[in-house]
Design a protein around this motif. Structure first.
Motif, PDB file in Angstrom:
ATOM      1  N   THR A  30       0.851  -1.165  -0.223  1.00  0.00           N
ATOM      2  CA  THR A  30       0.150   0.059  -0.035  1.00  0.00           C
ATOM      3  C   THR A  30       0.948   1.214   0.113  1.00  0.00           C
ATOM      4  OG1 THR A  30      -1.715  -1.268   1.204  1.00  0.00           O
ATOM      5  CG2 THR A  30      -1.727   1.146   1.280  1.00  0.00           C
ATOM      6  N   ALA A  31       1.820   1.284   0.938  1.00  0.00           N
ATOM      7  CA  ALA A  31       2.782   2.445   1.059  1.00  0.00           C
ATOM      8  C   ALA A  31       3.515   2.570  -0.448  1.00  0.00           C
ATOM      9  CB  ALA A  31       3.869   2.255   1.954  1.00  0.00           C
ATOM     10  N   LEU A  32       4.124   1.495  -1.036  1.00  0.00           N
ATOM     11  CA  LEU A  32       4.652   1.679  -2.364  1.00  0.00           C
ATOM     12  C   LEU A  32       3.711   2.095  -3.380  1.00  0.00           C
ATOM     13  CD1 LEU A  32       7.176   0.796  -4.030  1.00  0.00           C
ATOM     14  CD2 LEU A  32       6.158  -1.304  -4.704  1.00  0.00           C
ATOM     15  N   LEU A  33       2.574   1.709  -3.522  1.00  0.00           N
ATOM     16  CA  LEU A  33       1.544   2.244  -4.462  1.00  0.00           C
ATOM     17  C   LEU A  33       1.112   3.519  -4.288  1.00  0.00           C
ATOM     18  CD1 LEU A  33      -1.075  -0.755  -4.936  1.00  0.00           C
ATOM     19  CD2 LEU A  33       0.748   0.190  -6.487  1.00  0.00           C
ATOM     20  N   ALA A  34       1.246   4.083  -3.088  1.00  0.00           N
ATOM     21  CA  ALA A  34       0.787   5.410  -2.667  1.00  0.00           C
ATOM     22  C   ALA A  34       2.069   6.324  -2.854  1.00  0.00           C
ATOM     23  CB  ALA A  34       0.602   5.705  -1.019  1.00  0.00           C
TER      24      ALA A  34
END
Length: 87
Positions: A16-20
């Motif tokens: 999730t952090a990578l996609l954000a």
């Protein structure tokens, strides 16, 4: 069992952090970047909350409150700036 859940939760929060971060980098508009930054902050709150739940302690509650307030105030102020700039 708890170790397996912690690993799965860490992997999901990392994705999730990578996609954000990708959305924050690519944009294309200011509002997309604001939403991505807010999502990254929400992921951080979820990670800190999950860490507190796994380790069974509540000492990180002030950190959660500060991160939540920072996300709310930052999002509201940037949206107000964007609306004023469009008018």
């Amino acid at each position: 069992m708890i170790t397996f859940l912690a690993v799965v939760l860490t992997a999901l929060l990392s994705m999730t952090a990578l996609l954000a971060l990708i959305r924050l980098y690519r944009g294309p508009s200011l509002l997309d970047r604001v939403i991505a930054a807010d999502m990254l902050l929400a992921t951080m709150v979820g990670a800190v909350g999950a860490e507190a739940a796994v380790n069974r302690h509540a000492t990180t509650l002030p950190v959660l409150v500060v991160l939540s307030l920072l996300g709310f105030v930052g999002s509201v102020s940037l949206v107000r700036f964007a609306v004023r700039e469009q008018a």
